[in-house]
Scaffold this motif. Structure first.
Motif, PDB file in Angstrom:
ATOM      1  N   THR A 243      29.307 -74.795  25.543  1.00  0.00           N
ATOM      2  CA  THR A 243      28.819 -73.623  24.809  1.00  0.00           C
ATOM      3  C   THR A 243      27.317 -73.530  25.000  1.00  0.00           C
ATOM      4  O   THR A 243      26.606 -74.518  24.802  1.00  0.00           O
ATOM      5  CB  THR A 243      29.099 -73.780  23.286  1.00  0.00           C
ATOM      6  OG1 THR A 243      30.440 -74.201  23.100  1.00  0.00           O
ATOM      7  CG2 THR A 243      28.849 -72.473  22.551  1.00  0.00           C
ATOM      8  N   THR A 244      26.845 -72.362  25.363  1.00  0.00           N
ATOM      9  CA  THR A 244      25.395 -72.146  25.516  1.00  0.00           C
ATOM     10  C   THR A 244      24.856 -71.454  24.274  1.00  0.00           C
ATOM     11  O   THR A 244      25.521 -70.598  23.698  1.00  0.00           O
ATOM     12  CB  THR A 244      25.113 -71.269  26.753  1.00  0.00           C
ATOM     13  OG1 THR A 244      25.668 -71.918  27.899  1.00  0.00           O
ATOM     14  CG2 THR A 244      23.617 -71.063  26.963  1.00  0.00           C
ATOM     15  N   SER A 245      23.667 -71.847  23.878  1.00  0.00           N
ATOM     16  CA  SER A 245      23.013 -71.184  22.744  1.00  0.00           C
ATOM     17  C   SER A 245      21.506 -71.334  22.896  1.00  0.00           C
ATOM     18  O   SER A 245      21.036 -72.061  23.776  1.00  0.00           O
ATOM     19  CB  SER A 245      23.475 -71.793  21.414  1.00  0.00           C
ATOM     20  OG  SER A 245      23.117 -73.161  21.374  1.00  0.00           O
ATOM     21  N   ARG A 246      20.763 -70.657  22.042  1.00  0.00           N
ATOM     22  CA  ARG A 246      19.320 -70.896  22.035  1.00  0.00           C
ATOM     23  C   ARG A 246      19.065 -72.253  21.408  1.00  0.00           C
ATOM     24  O   ARG A 246      19.689 -72.605  20.399  1.00  0.00           O
ATOM     25  CB  ARG A 246      18.614 -69.809  21.224  1.00  0.00           C
ATOM     26  CG  ARG A 246      18.668 -68.463  21.919  1.00  0.00           C
ATOM     27  CD  ARG A 246      17.957 -67.397  21.112  1.00  0.00           C
ATOM     28  NE  ARG A 246      18.111 -66.107  21.776  1.00  0.00           N
ATOM     29  CZ  ARG A 246      17.566 -64.979  21.348  1.00  0.00           C
ATOM     30  NH1 ARG A 246      16.831 -64.974  20.258  1.00  0.00           N
ATOM     31  NH2 ARG A 246      17.746 -63.855  22.012  1.00  0.00           N
ATOM     32  N   TYR A 247      18.158 -73.024  21.983  1.00  0.00           N
ATOM     33  CA  TYR A 247      17.891 -74.387  21.488  1.00  0.00           C
ATOM     34  C   TYR A 247      16.949 -74.310  20.299  1.00  0.00           C
ATOM     35  O   TYR A 247      15.901 -73.665  20.369  1.00  0.00           O
ATOM     36  CB  TYR A 247      17.280 -75.227  22.611  1.00  0.00           C
ATOM     37  CG  TYR A 247      16.963 -76.653  22.209  1.00  0.00           C
ATOM     38  CD1 TYR A 247      17.933 -77.470  21.653  1.00  0.00           C
ATOM     39  CD2 TYR A 247      15.678 -77.176  22.398  1.00  0.00           C
ATOM     40  CE1 TYR A 247      17.648 -78.779  21.296  1.00  0.00           C
ATOM     41  CE2 TYR A 247      15.386 -78.487  22.052  1.00  0.00           C
ATOM     42  CZ  TYR A 247      16.373 -79.280  21.498  1.00  0.00           C
ATOM     43  OH  TYR A 247      16.087 -80.581  21.145  1.00  0.00           O
ATOM     44  N   GLU A 248      17.355 -75.001  19.237  1.00  0.00           N
ATOM     45  CA  GLU A 248      16.553 -74.961  18.012  1.00  0.00           C
ATOM     46  C   GLU A 248      15.658 -76.178  17.859  1.00  0.00           C
ATOM     47  O   GLU A 248      15.003 -76.357  16.834  1.00  0.00           O
ATOM     48  CB  GLU A 248      17.486 -74.839  16.781  1.00  0.00           C
ATOM     49  CG  GLU A 248      18.439 -73.652  16.818  1.00  0.00           C
ATOM     50  CD  GLU A 248      17.724 -72.297  16.797  1.00  0.00           C
ATOM     51  OE1 GLU A 248      16.541 -72.265  16.413  1.00  0.00           O
ATOM     52  OE2 GLU A 248      18.348 -71.296  17.193  1.00  0.00           O
ATOM     53  N   GLY A 249      15.648 -77.075  18.855  1.00  0.00           N
ATOM     54  CA  GLY A 249      14.686 -78.177  18.814  1.00  0.00           C
ATOM     55  C   GLY A 249      15.197 -79.483  18.248  1.00  0.00           C
ATOM     56  O   GLY A 249      14.413 -80.389  17.985  1.00  0.00           O
ATOM     57  N   GLN A 250      16.478 -79.644  18.047  1.00  0.00           N
ATOM     58  CA  GLN A 250      17.017 -80.886  17.479  1.00  0.00           C
ATOM     59  C   GLN A 250      18.304 -81.306  18.180  1.00  0.00           C
ATOM     60  O   GLN A 250      19.095 -80.460  18.595  1.00  0.00           O
ATOM     61  CB  GLN A 250      17.348 -80.681  15.985  1.00  0.00           C
ATOM     62  CG  GLN A 250      16.137 -80.569  15.066  1.00  0.00           C
ATOM     63  CD  GLN A 250      15.376 -81.876  14.931  1.00  0.00           C
ATOM     64  OE1 GLN A 250      15.968 -82.940  14.864  1.00  0.00           O
ATOM     65  NE2 GLN A 250      14.049 -81.796  14.920  1.00  0.00           N
ATOM     66  N   GLY A 251      18.502 -82.620  18.256  1.00  0.00           N
ATOM     67  CA  GLY A 251      19.815 -83.166  18.575  1.00  0.00           C
ATOM     68  C   GLY A 251      20.278 -83.063  20.009  1.00  0.00           C
ATOM     69  O   GLY A 251      21.479 -82.993  20.256  1.00  0.00           O
ATOM     70  N   ALA A 252      19.366 -83.072  20.979  1.00  0.00           N
ATOM     71  CA  ALA A 252      19.801 -83.032  22.376  1.00  0.00           C
ATOM     72  C   ALA A 252      19.721 -84.421  22.992  1.00  0.00           C
ATOM     73  O   ALA A 252      18.988 -85.290  22.517  1.00  0.00           O
ATOM     74  CB  ALA A 252      18.946 -82.057  23.162  1.00  0.00           C
TER      75      ALA A 252
END
Lengths: 419, 265
Positions: free
Chosen positions: B201-210
């Motif tokens: 699933t692609t989404s805009r990255y919110e800056g956490q948990g990658a």
């Protein structure tokens, strides 16, 4: 501790960028070599001696990759170099092979438990491919079993679907199973009765970018038994581990016997040579395979290989590398602990794999390894490391000093929030 | 008999290809109208003052709803009641609409047909202008900036569609392991690709948990790589692209990105 700069390496790389794909392609390059972060790594070497190499900027490194395995006695080992030079003066690449080819085959047959003959080529992939072709020629079957994460070279059948240039037909005869799972092997034989030509596997599981695993008790005897029952060949890919665990073959080290066994890396201490060895029953099959190359019977690497094996036998190379590897890995794990980290060591001490388990991404480990490299200890973050017999106690002591300093740098960077 | 089987196989493959292209056109290309609305003044003007939802329904593919409000578009997977409902007879029919050779069949929300024929068609044309630019367009830095952002977005969303629909893509996705990979130009744009249960699933990255990261040093580098003007392997050597974290995950993302260029060509 001072950290290194790589100005000349970068200048050369820019020249390379114009005339060589990717600048440096393959596992020695910054992309596939996982140089993370890239600025921590040298790109080009100038010279090498013993346990060390010097990069294009004159920085010295203790080489724990050993050219990804081949350097087993240290760079420019005098006995190996003398043998190679002497052979070079006589003949190297010729229209007929030299007697040295027979001498080397006799040496391998005398040393390696599962060797009744030896067939020479250049790279590890040459002989893993030949082993599979030999198994197919002997059994007249198509399918091959390999284990997930196992690396056997770059021929199409050894690659993965989705890799550039690989089509479904290339890999459709390869069955991939989990290592150490004899039951899965048995099920595969049941599912494809009379279709499986061979199992190809490393003697213990040493994939890149994952913890390594030793064979569980009973795994190899069970697999050996299944191959015998089903008429399939057991191929041991000893390209990486060969002569670092035992001079008799890594199958012998783990207490079983392969049908075909593949050697390369440590065989010639950096001289390019590989060998497929096997049992008498498969000698006719291997002879029937059309397989040759312009440089495969060159004499100089064979002289180097004979000298390498003789020297490894004289000094008990595998024993020495295991002892040094044990000292080093224990020291590294203790250093990590002293700085509040956990360094997990897996595999065999003479070619161990390590990773910091303190984050689930690998970023921390990549950062620590890069700090070691900047200080003159050449580790990689994604692959098993290698010991060679030139690594001294002083080298290990220096490596541990570097490891401590790299952990301090890691802690400092973490506090600044830059990791 | 062998010939017949072979032709059936080819037909099945063609149908699958049409379906995969429809997934990409729906959930990567048309979804991109959301980004276009955020980036482009002309698009904002076309959207201003409208409040509606457009549902796109293609047989065998999860619907897409485009919610238009306050001069922006938000794209969402699934259908919502009260929408202008556009029904397509088949993936081929839908792909034809995207290519300009066929028309949708509105089956509800007829009062919004004017928006569909006027503003929506203009938006689609605007998007096409950025995704299929002429050589001269790219000389304008502002145009190039939008081209890069929109092409990157289309590629990242297409990547997940391929991973979920294409047989080879599915094998690659299964090999990725679970977790989130981020592709970003820090401070400029960031896409997250989450792998779970063998689906992406692609989404805009919110800056956490990658767990895996591919960072471009600038939007310009990303643009040049997407346009094929720069070799990504050289960029890694030069430090223009930095990969870190779970490398196998990023390795598999790269394989999927290579497939994107095949499908979007």
């Amino acid at each position: 501790m001072n950290t290194y700069q790589y100005l000349n390496s970068r200048v050369i790389f820019e020249r390379a960028a114009k005339v060589i794909p990717a600048g440096i392609y393959g596992h020695l390059g910054p992309a596939e070599g996982c140089f993370i972060p890239v600025e921590a790594y040298p790109f080009y070497a100038q010279r090498a001696q013993g346990a060390y190499f010097w990069d294009a900027d004159g920085n010295r490194f203790i080489d724990y990759m050993c050219a990804y395995g081949p350097i087993v006695l240290g760079y420019n080992h005098p006995a190996v170099e003398a043998a190679a030079r002497a052979q070079q003066e006589q003949m190297n690449c010729g229209v007929l092979p030299g007697e040295i080819m027979v001498q080397l085959a006799e040496k391998l047959v005398s040393l390696v438990d599962s060797a009744d003959w030896a067939f020479f080529a250049k790279n590890g992939g040459d002989v893993t491919n030949l082993a599979v072709m030999t198994a197919r020629a002997h059994t007249r079957r198509n399918k091959i079993i390999k284990f997930a994460g196992g690396y056997h070279g770059v021929s199409q059948w050894m690659q993965f679907i989705g890799n550039a240039g690989i089509i479904e037909e290339d890999v459709s005869s390869v069955i991939t199973l989990p290592f150490n799972d004899a039951q899965a092997v048995e099920q595969a034989f049941k599912r494809y009765p009379g279709e499986i030509a061979a199992i190809i596997a490393t003697p213990y599981h040493h994939p890149a970018m994952a913890d390594n695993a030793l064979p569980e008790p009973g795994f190899w005897p069970a697999v050996r038994g299944l191959c015998d029952r089903e008429g399939a060949l057991l191929i041991i890919d000893d390209v990486r581990a060969g002569f670092r665990l035992s001079l008799h073959g890594s199958d012998a080290y783990y207490g079983f016997k392969a049908d075909l066994i593949c050697f390369c890396k440590a065989l010639g201490n950096g001289y390019n040579l590989s060998a497929l060895c096997g049992r008498d029953a498969y000698k006719e099959a291997v002879s029937s395979v059309f397989y040759t190359g312009s440089y495969w019977l060159s004499a100089m690497p064979m002289a180097a290989a004979l000298a390498t094996l003789t020297e490894l036998e004289r000094i008990d190379g595998p024993g020495l590398m295991t002892r040094q590897g044990t000292k080093l890995t224990q020291g590294l794990a203790q250093a990590a602990q002293q700085h509040g980290y956990h360094l997990k060591i897996t595999g065999e001490p003479s070619m161990w794999y390590m990773r910091l388990t303190d984050d689930d991404t690998g970023v921390l480990h990549q950062q620590w390894v890069s700090e070691c490299v900047r200080r003159g200890v050449f580790f990689t973050n994604h692959h098993n490391l290698f010991i060679n017999t030139a690594i001294t106690d002083e080298d290990i002591a220096y490596t541990l000093e570097v490891a401590h300093d790299a952990f301090r740098a890691l802690r400092g960077a973490g506090q600044k929030g830059s990791i | 008999m062998r010939l017949r089987l072979s032709s059936v196989y080819k037909e099945v493959k063609a149908v699958n290809l049409e379906r995969i292209r429809a997934c990409i056109n729906l959930h990567a290309i048309l979804r991109n109208l959301e980004d276009l609305g955020d980036l482009d003044d002309d698009a904002r003007t076309l959207l201003a003052g409208h409040d509606l939802r457009i549902g796109m329904h293609v047989p065998g593919i999860e619907p897409l709803t485009l919610a238009v409000k306050d001069g922006a578009i938000r794209a969402k997977r699934g259908s919502e009641a009260g929408s202008l409902r556009l029904q397509f007879a088949s993936p081929r029919h839908f792909n034809g609409m995207v290519g300009g050779s066929s028309m949708p069949l509105p089956t509800g929300g007829f009062k919004h047909l004017g928006f569909l024929k006027g503003n929506f068609a203009a938006l689609a044309k605007d998007l096409e202008k950025y995704l299929r630019p002429g050589a001269d367009d790219l000389k304008d830095p502002a145009f190039r900036d939008k081209n890069t952002r929109l092409t990157a977005s289309a590629a990242m969303y297409a990547l997940s569609e391929i991973a979920n629909a294409d047989p080879v893509g599915r094998q690659i996705a299964r090999a990725m392991g679970e977790g989130t990979a981020v592709i970003e130009v820090p401070g400029v744009l960031a896409h997250a690709i989450q792998s779970k249960d063998g689906r992406l699933t692609t989404s805009r990255y919110e800056g956490q948990g990658a767990q895996a990261f591919m960072r471009f040093d600038s939007l310009d580098t990303l643009g040049q790589v997407l346009l094929g003007e720069l070799d990504s392997y050289l960029c890694i050597g030069r430090g223009q692209i930095a990969i870190s974290g779970r490398v196998p995950m990023m390795d598999n993302i790269n394989k999927l990105l290579r497939m994107v260029s095949f499908y979007l060509a």
